[in-house]
Design a protein around this motif. Sequence first.
Motif, PDB file in Angstrom:
ATOM      1  N   LYS A  65     -17.897 -58.843  -0.333  1.00 29.95           N
ATOM      2  CA  LYS A  65     -17.131 -59.387   0.787  1.00 29.95           C
ATOM      3  C   LYS A  65     -16.133 -60.443   0.317  1.00 29.95           C
ATOM      4  CE  LYS A  65     -17.770 -61.475   5.357  1.00 29.95           C
ATOM      5  NZ  LYS A  65     -18.770 -61.954   6.355  1.00 29.95           N
ATOM      6  N   LYS A  66     -16.555 -61.268  -0.632  1.00 29.72           N
ATOM      7  CA  LYS A  66     -15.699 -62.366  -1.098  1.00 29.72           C
ATOM      8  C   LYS A  66     -14.575 -61.881  -1.998  1.00 29.72           C
ATOM      9  CE  LYS A  66     -15.901 -66.957  -3.180  1.00 29.72           C
ATOM     10  NZ  LYS A  66     -16.784 -68.036  -3.695  1.00 29.72           N
ATOM     11  N   THR A  67     -14.858 -60.874  -2.843  1.00 27.70           N
ATOM     12  CA  THR A  67     -13.869 -60.422  -3.830  1.00 27.70           C
ATOM     13  C   THR A  67     -13.090 -59.191  -3.393  1.00 27.70           C
ATOM     14  OG1 THR A  67     -15.444 -58.975  -4.989  1.00 27.70           O
ATOM     15  CG2 THR A  67     -15.350 -61.300  -5.679  1.00 27.70           C
ATOM     16  N   GLY A  68     -13.675 -58.425  -2.477  1.00 23.67           N
ATOM     17  CA  GLY A  68     -13.035 -57.178  -2.072  1.00 23.67           C
ATOM     18  C   GLY A  68     -13.269 -56.033  -3.040  1.00 23.67           C
ATOM     19  N   LYS A  69     -14.060 -56.278  -4.088  1.00 20.42           N
ATOM     20  CA  LYS A  69     -14.328 -55.233  -5.075  1.00 20.42           C
ATOM     21  C   LYS A  69     -15.354 -54.232  -4.541  1.00 20.42           C
ATOM     22  CE  LYS A  69     -13.200 -58.021  -9.148  1.00 20.42           C
ATOM     23  NZ  LYS A  69     -13.673 -58.547 -10.454  1.00 20.42           N
ATOM     24  N   GLU A  70     -15.179 -52.979  -4.932  1.00 21.15           N
ATOM     25  CA  GLU A  70     -16.065 -51.917  -4.461  1.00 21.15           C
ATOM     26  C   GLU A  70     -17.096 -51.496  -5.506  1.00 21.15           C
ATOM     27  OE1 GLU A  70     -16.042 -50.712  -1.391  1.00 21.15           O
ATOM     28  OE2 GLU A  70     -14.368 -52.021  -0.821  1.00 21.15           O
ATOM     29  N   THR A  71     -16.852 -51.864  -6.774  1.00 23.54           N
ATOM     30  CA  THR A  71     -17.759 -51.448  -7.852  1.00 23.54           C
ATOM     31  C   THR A  71     -18.063 -52.617  -8.780  1.00 23.54           C
ATOM     32  OG1 THR A  71     -15.976 -50.787  -9.366  1.00 23.54           O
ATOM     33  CG2 THR A  71     -16.799 -49.112  -7.815  1.00 23.54           C
ATOM     34  N   VAL A  72     -19.111 -52.430  -9.583  1.00 24.09           N
ATOM     35  CA  VAL A  72     -19.419 -53.366 -10.673  1.00 24.09           C
ATOM     36  C   VAL A  72     -19.566 -52.558 -11.956  1.00 24.09           C
ATOM     37  CG1 VAL A  72     -20.499 -55.187  -9.303  1.00 24.09           C
ATOM     38  CG2 VAL A  72     -21.897 -53.250 -10.057  1.00 24.09           C
ATOM     39  N   SER A  73     -19.196 -53.174 -13.071  1.00 25.15           N
ATOM     40  CA  SER A  73     -19.265 -52.514 -14.373  1.00 25.15           C
ATOM     41  C   SER A  73     -20.575 -52.891 -15.056  1.00 25.15           C
ATOM     42  CB  SER A  73     -18.079 -52.942 -15.235  1.00 25.15           C
ATOM     43  OG  SER A  73     -18.137 -52.320 -16.508  1.00 25.15           O
ATOM     44  N   LEU A  74     -21.388 -51.879 -15.381  1.00 32.33           N
ATOM     45  CA  LEU A  74     -22.701 -52.120 -15.960  1.00 32.33           C
ATOM     46  C   LEU A  74     -22.936 -51.234 -17.178  1.00 32.33           C
ATOM     47  CD1 LEU A  74     -24.817 -52.195 -12.673  1.00 32.33           C
ATOM     48  CD2 LEU A  74     -24.089 -54.179 -14.009  1.00 32.33           C
ATOM     49  N   LEU A  75     -23.869 -51.645 -18.020  1.00 32.49           N
ATOM     50  CA  LEU A  75     -24.288 -50.872 -19.182  1.00 32.49           C
ATOM     51  C   LEU A  75     -24.705 -49.464 -18.749  1.00 32.49           C
ATOM     52  CD1 LEU A  75     -24.991 -51.448 -22.281  1.00 32.49           C
ATOM     53  CD2 LEU A  75     -27.347 -51.699 -21.466  1.00 32.49           C
ATOM     54  N   ALA A  76     -24.214 -48.447 -19.431  1.00 33.15           N
ATOM     55  CA  ALA A  76     -24.463 -47.062 -19.025  1.00 33.15           C
ATOM     56  C   ALA A  76     -25.952 -46.733 -18.960  1.00 33.15           C
ATOM     57  CB  ALA A  76     -23.753 -46.113 -19.987  1.00 33.15           C
ATOM     58  N   GLU A  77     -26.739 -47.322 -19.857  1.00 31.00           N
ATOM     59  CA  GLU A  77     -28.167 -46.995 -19.912  1.00 31.00           C
ATOM     60  C   GLU A  77     -28.929 -47.392 -18.651  1.00 31.00           C
ATOM     61  OE1 GLU A  77     -26.865 -47.062 -24.190  1.00 31.00           O
ATOM     62  OE2 GLU A  77     -26.366 -48.110 -22.336  1.00 31.00           O
ATOM     63  N   ILE A  78     -28.369 -48.310 -17.864  1.00 27.35           N
ATOM     64  CA  ILE A  78     -29.070 -48.782 -16.680  1.00 27.35           C
ATOM     65  C   ILE A  78     -29.205 -47.700 -15.609  1.00 27.35           C
ATOM     66  CG2 ILE A  78     -27.151 -49.633 -15.260  1.00 27.35           C
ATOM     67  CD1 ILE A  78     -28.785 -52.171 -14.763  1.00 27.35           C
ATOM     68  N   VAL A  79     -28.356 -46.681 -15.694  1.00 28.82           N
ATOM     69  CA  VAL A  79     -28.383 -45.595 -14.703  1.00 28.82           C
ATOM     70  C   VAL A  79     -29.762 -44.944 -14.633  1.00 28.82           C
ATOM     71  CG1 VAL A  79     -27.424 -43.319 -14.124  1.00 28.82           C
ATOM     72  CG2 VAL A  79     -25.915 -45.171 -14.887  1.00 28.82           C
ATOM     73  N   ILE A  80     -30.464 -44.883 -15.764  1.00 35.05           N
ATOM     74  CA  ILE A  80     -31.810 -44.290 -15.803  1.00 35.05           C
ATOM     75  C   ILE A  80     -32.742 -45.008 -14.819  1.00 35.05           C
ATOM     76  CG2 ILE A  80     -33.861 -43.951 -17.260  1.00 35.05           C
ATOM     77  CD1 ILE A  80     -31.916 -43.798 -19.668  1.00 35.05           C
ATOM     78  N   LEU A  81     -32.545 -46.310 -14.678  1.00 37.28           N
ATOM     79  CA  LEU A  81     -33.426 -47.125 -13.837  1.00 37.28           C
ATOM     80  C   LEU A  81     -33.020 -47.108 -12.364  1.00 37.28           C
ATOM     81  CD1 LEU A  81     -33.674 -50.245 -16.179  1.00 37.28           C
ATOM     82  CD2 LEU A  81     -35.316 -48.356 -15.991  1.00 37.28           C
ATOM     83  N   LEU A  82     -31.919 -46.425 -12.060  1.00 32.17           N
ATOM     84  CA  LEU A  82     -31.406 -46.439 -10.693  1.00 32.17           C
ATOM     85  C   LEU A  82     -31.694 -45.156  -9.923  1.00 32.17           C
ATOM     86  CD1 LEU A  82     -27.979 -48.228 -11.266  1.00 32.17           C
ATOM     87  CD2 LEU A  82     -30.077 -49.194 -10.298  1.00 32.17           C
ATOM     88  N   GLU A  83     -32.645 -44.371 -10.398  1.00 33.46           N
ATOM     89  CA  GLU A  83     -33.069 -43.214  -9.614  1.00 33.46           C
ATOM     90  C   GLU A  83     -33.684 -43.727  -8.314  1.00 33.46           C
ATOM     91  OE1 GLU A  83     -35.844 -39.198  -9.996  1.00 33.46           O
ATOM     92  OE2 GLU A  83     -35.380 -40.380 -11.769  1.00 33.46           O
ATOM     93  N   ASP A  84     -33.370 -43.077  -7.228  1.00 35.15           N
ATOM     94  CA  ASP A  84     -33.813 -43.554  -5.915  1.00 35.15           C
ATOM     95  C   ASP A  84     -34.566 -42.433  -5.209  1.00 35.15           C
ATOM     96  OD1 ASP A  84     -34.198 -45.037  -3.669  1.00 35.15           O
ATOM     97  OD2 ASP A  84     -32.114 -45.026  -2.999  1.00 35.15           O
ATOM     98  N   ASN A  85     -35.890 -42.457  -5.342  1.00 34.18           N
ATOM     99  CA  ASN A  85     -36.710 -41.354  -4.852  1.00 34.18           C
ATOM    100  C   ASN A  85     -38.106 -41.865  -4.499  1.00 34.18           C
ATOM    101  OD1 ASN A  85     -38.181 -39.040  -4.417  1.00 34.18           O
ATOM    102  ND2 ASN A  85     -37.643 -38.051  -6.348  1.00 34.18           N
TER     103      ASN A  85
END
Length: 260
Positions: A65-85
């Motif tokens: 809300k403060k920055t207006g940014k829609e994304t954040v840049s993160l280490l690619a390996e973190i995607v493994i931990l972001l499974e949502d199930n």
Amino acid sequence: ILEHLLLQNLTAFYEVGEHNNIRLRGADWNDALDMASEKGESVAFSNAYAGNLADIAELLEAYQKKTGKETVSLLAEIVILLEDNPALYDSVEKKLHVLEEYLHTCEHDTSGEKVEISIEKLTENLRHKSEWLMEHIRKNEWVKDSEENGWFNGYYDNSGNAVEGDFPTGIRMMLTGQVFTVMADVATDEQVVAIAKSADKYLYDEAIGGYRLNTDFKEVKTDLGRLFGFAFGHKENGAVFSHMATMYANSLYHRGYIKL
């Protein structure tokens, strides 16, 4: 900083024991709970991490809300931990597999690659994990005595058994697990009232000036920690710890129960 916070909290979310709570390992805040490294679980800190995940999601929304940014840049390996199930969250085996997969990718170094992740999707992901963990604790860790007084079990010992409840040797209750359930908004309003009643009944001692850390377990519990090597009423075994008592008061204040 965000990446660091996410990795700390997400890896902990997946590192669970047989009851699907975060492993105790060598201790949590209480370094005297140091003898349950194989099967010990910290329900107390599972509450804290559930609250952390919700707080990070809230901060991400404020950042967007403060920055207006829609994304954040993160280490690619973190995607493994972001499974949502939810089916994954329910399974100790599957959660440990995800953690092992992540650790394997970072065994010697990381790729250095970055990915852009939607803040909206990330906050949704974190909230789902937080909500699952909170409901898991509410459903599985609420204990009662013969008079229907209730509170939360805060730990599992190295034998894989729940530490708190109504035992043949007497009531076993620890303040820590109650503080973190209330502070992290895991406890419902009804449970907050019940916890306060139980804490007053079993932990409060006017003669020593406040709430004890725990009731007398009446054993040297070597499958949980050296805490029980102290005589009851001394140090971590049943003494009044000012910081935990202050956290208890603050958690009640946070929930709007300052008069309990």
